[in-house]
Design an enzyme around this catalytic site. Structure first.
Site, PDB file in Angstrom:
ATOM      1  N   LYS A   1      24.128   1.237  77.001  1.00 23.22           N
ATOM      2  CA  LYS A   1      24.651   0.212  76.398  1.00 23.22           C
ATOM      3  C   LYS A   1      25.081  -1.003  77.246  1.00 23.22           C
ATOM      4  CE  LYS A   1      28.822   1.216  74.865  1.00 23.22           C
ATOM      5  NZ  LYS A   1      29.623   0.685  75.933  1.00 23.22           N
TER       6      LYS A   1
ATOM      7  N   THR B   1      23.387  -1.496  80.317  1.00 27.41           N
ATOM      8  CA  THR B   1      22.184  -1.968  80.594  1.00 27.41           C
ATOM      9  C   THR B   1      21.533  -2.988  79.503  1.00 27.41           C
ATOM     10  OG1 THR B   1      21.646   0.014  81.801  1.00 27.41           O
ATOM     11  CG2 THR B   1      19.835  -1.056  81.097  1.00 27.41           C
TER      12      THR B   1
ATOM     13  N   ARG C   1      33.148  -5.076  81.175  1.00 30.44           N
ATOM     14  CA  ARG C   1      34.383  -4.652  81.913  1.00 30.44           C
ATOM     15  C   ARG C   1      34.218  -4.278  83.432  1.00 30.44           C
ATOM     16  NH1 ARG C   1      35.375   0.299  78.196  1.00 30.44           N
ATOM     17  NH2 ARG C   1      33.235   0.364  78.339  1.00 30.44           N
TER      18      ARG C   1
ATOM     19  N   LYS D   1      30.217  10.046  84.741  1.00 31.06           N
ATOM     20  CA  LYS D   1      29.845   9.122  83.745  1.00 31.06           C
ATOM     21  C   LYS D   1      28.980   8.009  84.490  1.00 31.06           C
ATOM     22  CE  LYS D   1      30.844   5.421  80.476  1.00 31.06           C
ATOM     23  NZ  LYS D   1      30.456   4.230  81.138  1.00 31.06           N
TER      24      LYS D   1
ATOM     25  N   ALA E   1      37.705   3.119  76.273  1.00 30.37           N
ATOM     26  CA  ALA E   1      37.637   2.964  74.698  1.00 30.37           C
ATOM     27  C   ALA E   1      38.096   4.153  73.982  1.00 30.37           C
ATOM     28  CB  ALA E   1      36.259   2.465  74.157  1.00 30.37           C
TER      29      ALA E   1
ATOM     30  N   PHE F   1      32.024   2.838  74.684  1.00 33.91           N
ATOM     31  CA  PHE F   1      31.730   4.104  73.956  1.00 33.91           C
ATOM     32  C   PHE F   1      30.765   3.904  72.672  1.00 33.91           C
ATOM     33  CE2 PHE F   1      34.945   6.146  76.536  1.00 33.91           C
ATOM     34  CZ  PHE F   1      34.065   6.967  77.557  1.00 33.91           C
TER      35      PHE F   1
ATOM     36  N   PHE G   1      12.611   5.348  76.387  1.00 34.26           N
ATOM     37  CA  PHE G   1      12.392   6.182  77.531  1.00 34.26           C
ATOM     38  C   PHE G   1      10.795   6.532  77.596  1.00 34.26           C
ATOM     39  CE2 PHE G   1      16.934   6.511  77.498  1.00 34.26           C
ATOM     40  CZ  PHE G   1      17.498   7.282  78.584  1.00 34.26           C
TER      41      PHE G   1
ATOM     42  N   TRP H   1      15.496  -1.795  80.904  1.00 35.30           N
ATOM     43  CA  TRP H   1      15.726  -0.971  82.034  1.00 35.30           C
ATOM     44  C   TRP H   1      14.288  -1.095  82.870  1.00 35.30           C
ATOM     45  CZ3 TRP H   1      13.128   3.008  84.387  1.00 35.30           C
ATOM     46  CH2 TRP H   1      13.925   3.679  85.287  1.00 35.30           C
TER      47      TRP H   1
END
Length: 556
Positions: free
Chosen positions: A71, A73, A94, A105, A273, A301, A382, A410
């Protein structure tokens, strides 16, 4: 394949003054932290108060899975794509917490060729905001216990103290402790505990304050506990709010950094979150809106947590009107929600995608029909994704009216997000009917039930006796008109982390509540959620190192 930190180390990076100039920030208000990080002083917003706001785009996601969604990224890549399209753009995200950085994480600076830099600084200490929040939190705790030690003139019941200490680390050992032991000189013995700094109400207050006056007013209202007859005791009554605000003075100033492609970014504030409201600061978002045509922001999240709180808490309090929302998903995540084990996610599985799409569809439906915003689906690609899988998901998204666009930021940076950015711009131009999920004048119970049923898809809500007692007490004290901050697992629409996809027929269990009167919301604790995470068996910290030249490795 290069790691994130290797990509970041190879990137060209501009001095903060150049990024400030690009963003339209007056150098008078720029406060550098070295060459590549800076804070923006309070006077800049005052200079821009009459400027028109840009458009605000929220990036959210499906419920997170071990497969990863990307998210942040996507947020960074979308901002770079808007810049490539010639739009004056900023991202507002954030700050990372050291707990997840050293835990499981990871950081919060994006990944691949869609990162904010200097990534190791951002992920490790940054400009000291997290430290300041922890000091302010623990100053209040120290003044509370000092008041108890010196006679307890306010009549605080030591069994009803709700304020905890905090530390920016995943440390389960500190969740519940006894302190003040071994004699009168060491304080008043009582049960105590630690929250992670990101869950501190001080963090929420910092992020929900426009300026220092608002900060002091909110800090003053923080409830630290209750007297023997059940009346709340506040930080203002302990005369702690002024000193706390002084500690937080510089932390209130937004932090300016840049993407790999030199798009200006504010990285400011870091509430989780799942146990807090999960959004960057109001001050950074509002300043970015004055400086930009488009502001790309993210909420933590899945959309059931971060997006709901972004709309119902942050936007409501700050008077923000978002233009559109992006829901990030991956083929791997959707297959996981469709019941595929992690080890098999690289294999094509169209039936599992159809099942997992129910999770994505629920989030899109909430964005469109609960909050009245246009939604665009970003499919983070991906290498293992097949064209058949992509075509299947696009077709299923068409049924919702939300266009799905492959996102390759990405691997390609902003170039890989141009098609997505164009769809987002079109969504912004289409207009919206933005609204909240519930009205503030509803009773606390009804607001919680509304969130559970409308946003999560729950059949109902069960309240444990402790929660009912606290809820009734809070309404008697006049806190019933506050919004709700649900503390819930991020991994499921339900409060059971193992119920993937879009579960049906479930009930949400609310075991307790507390008021965050300074932040301005009531927290409802559901399921087994905790406010102090623990480290995994093999934490990221085992792989992080620094060489004699000061070069850090192992950061993702």
């Amino acid at each position: 394949m290069l790691s994130d930190i290797e990509i970041a180390h190879l990137a060209s990076i501009l001095p903060s003054a150049d990024i400030a100039e690009k963003a339209g920030i007056n150098r008078t208000y720029l406060e550098p932290f070295g060459n590549y990080k800076a804070k923006v002083g309070f006077g800049q917003m005052a200079k821009l108060k009459n400027e028109k706001d840009g458009r605000l785009v929220l990036v959210t996601a499906v419920n997170p899975t071990p497969a990863g969604e990307g998210k942040t990224t996507a947020t960074i890549g979308i901002a770079d794509a808007f810049s490539r399209l010639g739009k004056r753009t900023m991202a507002a995200i954030r700050e990372p917490s050291l707990g997840p950085v050293f835990g499981a994480k990871g950081g919060a600076a994006g990944g691949g060729y869609a990162q904010v830099i200097p990534m190791e600084d951002i992920n490790l200490h940054f400009t000291g905001d997290m430290h300041a929040v922890g000091v302010a939190n623990n100053l209040l705790a120290a003044m509370l216990d000092n008041h108890m030690y010196h006679g307890n003139a306010l009549g605080i019941d030591s069994r009803k103290i709700t304020w905890k200490r905090c530390i920016d680390m995943n440390d389960r050992q500190l969740r519940n402790i006894m302190d003040g032991l071994l004699g009168i000189a060491n304080g008043v013995p009582r049960e105590d505990g630690f929250d992670i700094t990101a869950a501190s109400e001080v963090m929420a207050v910092l992020c929900l304050s426009d300026d220092l006056e608002a900060l002091k007013d909110k800090l003053k209202k923080i409830v630290v506990g209750y007297t023997h007859d059940g009346m709340p005791v506040t930080a203002g009554e302990l005369k702690a709010h002024g000193a706390m605000a002084s500690v937080l003075r510089d932390a209130m100033k937004p932090n300016l950094v840049q993407t790999l492609e030199h798009t200006p970014v504010f990285v400011h504030g870091g509430p989780f979150a799942n146990i807090a409201h999960g959004c960057n600061s109001i001050s950074a978002t509002k300043l970015a809106l004055k400086l930009s045509e488009y502001v790309i922001t993210e909420a933590g999240f899945g959309a059931d947590l971060g997006a709901e709180k972004f709309f119902d808490i942050k936007c409501r309090m700050a008077g923000l009107h978002p233009s559109a929302a992006v829901v990030v998903a991956t083929m791997r995540a959707l297959k996981h929600h469709g019941g595929v084990p992690t080890a098999e996610l690289a294999h094509e599985n169209i039936p599992a995608l159809h099942e997992g799409m129910k999770n994505l569809k629920k989030h899109v439906d909430n964005i469109q029909n609960v909050f009245g915003l246009p939604a665009v689906v970003a499919l983070n690609r991906f290498p293992s994704d097949t064209q058949a899988e992509i075509d299947a998901v696009k077709a299923l998204c068409e049924e919702t009216g939300a266009p799905a666009v492959v996102c390759e930021v990405w691997a390609k940076g902003g170039e890989g997000g141009i098609a997505l950015a164009e769809k987002i711009m079109a969504a912004c131009e289409a207009g919206n009917d933005f609204r909240y999920a519930y009205e503030l004048d509803m009773p606390i119970k009804n607001k919680i039930e509304t969130i559970a049923k409308r946003i999560y898809g729950a059949e109902g809500v069960d309240f444990l006796p402790a929660a009912v007692k606290t809820m009734e007490h809070l309404e008697e004290l006049g806190f019933g008109g506050l919004p709700i901050c649900m503390a819930k697992t991020q991994f499921s629409l339900s409060d059971d982390a193992h119920k993937y996809g879009c579960p049906e027929g479930f009930h949400i269990l609310v075991r307790d509540m507390k008021v965050s009167a300074g932040a301005g919301f009531v927290v409802a604790f559901t399921g087994e959620i905790v406010t102090m995470p623990g480290l995994p068996k093999s934490p990221n910290a085992e792989r992080i190192d620094v060489d004699n030249a000061g070069v850090i490795s192992g950061l993702f």
